[in-house]
Design a protein around this motif. Structure first.
Motif, PDB file in Angstrom:
ATOM      1  N   GLU A  93     -14.929  -5.487   8.649  1.00 18.07           N
ATOM      2  CA  GLU A  93     -16.189  -5.703   8.818  1.00 18.07           C
ATOM      3  C   GLU A  93     -16.828  -5.903  10.152  1.00 18.07           C
ATOM      4  O   GLU A  93     -15.924  -6.280  11.144  1.00 18.07           O
ATOM      5  N   TRP A  94     -17.907  -5.335  10.878  1.00 18.48           N
ATOM      6  CA  TRP A  94     -18.521  -5.797  12.047  1.00 18.48           C
ATOM      7  C   TRP A  94     -19.595  -6.589  11.675  1.00 18.48           C
ATOM      8  O   TRP A  94     -20.614  -6.587  11.030  1.00 18.48           O
ATOM      9  N   GLU A  95     -19.649  -7.884  12.278  1.00 16.29           N
ATOM     10  CA  GLU A  95     -20.456  -8.811  12.127  1.00 16.29           C
ATOM     11  C   GLU A  95     -21.152  -9.273  13.536  1.00 16.29           C
ATOM     12  O   GLU A  95     -20.803  -8.618  14.584  1.00 16.29           O
ATOM     13  N   ASN A  96     -22.429  -9.839  13.287  1.00 13.47           N
ATOM     14  CA  ASN A  96     -23.100 -10.156  14.505  1.00 13.47           C
ATOM     15  C   ASN A  96     -23.858  -9.088  15.241  1.00 13.47           C
ATOM     16  O   ASN A  96     -23.991  -8.985  16.379  1.00 13.47           O
ATOM     17  N   GLU A 119     -19.015  -2.341  19.782  1.00 18.83           N
ATOM     18  CA  GLU A 119     -20.202  -3.194  19.309  1.00 18.83           C
ATOM     19  C   GLU A 119     -21.526  -2.263  19.477  1.00 18.83           C
ATOM     20  O   GLU A 119     -22.322  -2.189  18.631  1.00 18.83           O
ATOM     21  N   LYS A 179     -18.187  -1.955   7.029  1.00 18.18           N
ATOM     22  CA  LYS A 179     -19.491  -2.608   6.952  1.00 18.18           C
ATOM     23  C   LYS A 179     -20.063  -3.295   8.411  1.00 18.18           C
ATOM     24  O   LYS A 179     -19.321  -3.652   9.014  1.00 18.18           O
ATOM     25  N   ASN A 223     -22.620  -6.453   9.220  1.00 18.55           N
ATOM     26  CA  ASN A 223     -23.150  -7.512   8.972  1.00 18.55           C
ATOM     27  C   ASN A 223     -23.080  -7.610   7.410  1.00 18.55           C
ATOM     28  O   ASN A 223     -24.131  -8.227   6.928  1.00 18.55           O
ATOM     29  N   SER A 224     -21.849  -7.160   6.655  1.00 15.98           N
ATOM     30  CA  SER A 224     -21.834  -7.495   5.362  1.00 15.98           C
ATOM     31  C   SER A 224     -23.081  -6.828   4.476  1.00 15.98           C
ATOM     32  O   SER A 224     -23.039  -6.960   3.101  1.00 15.98           O
ATOM     33  N   SER A 225     -23.713  -5.980   5.023  1.00 15.91           N
ATOM     34  CA  SER A 225     -24.943  -5.373   4.088  1.00 15.91           C
ATOM     35  C   SER A 225     -24.784  -3.746   4.448  1.00 15.91           C
ATOM     36  O   SER A 225     -25.037  -2.819   3.488  1.00 15.91           O
TER      37      SER A 225
END
Length: 253
Positions: A64-67, A167, A210, A212-214
């Motif tokens: 996952e890619w976050e933030n 990113e 994914k 941001n988990s969404s």
């Protein structure tokens, strides 16, 4: 592929032993059946462990890619992008949410100063930033062969002047919501997929990631155009991979 200049030429093929072909086909069928079985079980249970009579399968979690930020418009998005303003004008000037179907992710970009003497008119300018002029023209023919219009395509690098832009690719993906992210070459593929798999094992396959988990997005690795351009066998492989993508995009009749 009809009259396309870059398409594969006919060539004599040395027959392979039937036994080897059958063994290979059987292995592929077994692996595909196992994958389908795993996918169905995950849908049923939503648990990353599949148990059966003589063992169990632990499913690897998707990276996952976050933030990753959210942006209200392209002007807002451009404020966080590190490419030069002249380059962003070329890449994003004619793009709009709801129209972009594919983001091509390449390994590196030249500076505007390095590329400006080769710039012409039209869509090829977006490709000249990431490839030598001859390769850019060749890659443009590939994109046209996929029946993609310039307004449906964004190209962006994972690296620029030793800066990691992975990113930023995710910011573009979150903003435009393309149907597919196509990574070109091993470096771009590994960065976006967050793995170290060999491109020879992953090209032409569809992966889900994914943000941001969404936000779910689909990644398909391809070989880099500079490798495909002068290798007849690679052209055949690339065209087979591209046809899979075209079918997914409903551009293959």
């Amino acid at each position: 592929m009809g009259p396309l200049l870059w398409g594969p030429k006919s060539a004599a093929v040395t027959p392979k032993p039937v036994l080897l072909k059958d063994n290979f086909s059987e292995k592929v069928q077994v692996l595909e059946s196992l994958e389908r079985f795993a996918q169905e079980k995950v849908k049923e249970t939503d648990v990353p462990v599949i148990k059966f009579d003589r063992g169990e399968i632990h499913l690897k979690a998707e990276a996952e890619w976050e933030n990753i930020g959210a942006y209200k418009d392209i002007s807002d998005l451009r404020r966080v992008l590190q490419l030069e303003p002249q380059i962003l004008d070329i890449l994003l000037g004619s793009k709009a949410q709801g129209q972009v179907k594919v983001i091509f992710v390449t390994e590196n970009f030249r500076t505007f100063e390095e590329a400006k003497s080769e710039l012409k008119e039209g869509f090829v300018n977006e490709l000249i930033l990431g490839f030598p002029f001859k390769t850019a023209e060749y890659f443009e023919r590939m994109i046209k062969a996929m029946k993609l219009d310039a307004s449906e395509v964004v190209i962006y690098p994972v690296s620029f002047q030793d800066k990691d832009l992975s990113e930023e690719v995710m910011s573009l993906t979150s903003f435009f919501r393309p149907e597919i992210v196509i990574t070109l070459g091993a470096t771009a593929s590994n960065k976006i997929l967050k793995n170290n798999d060999r491109l020879s094992n992953t090209h032409g396959q569809f992966f889900t990631r994914k943000i941001n988990s969404s936000v779910n997005f689909t990644v398909v690795p391809l070989f880099h155009p500079t490798i495909i351009e002068n290798n007849q066998n690679m052209k055949k492989t690339a065209w087979a991979d591209m046809q899979k993508i075209m079918k997914h995009l409903k551009k293959l009749s």
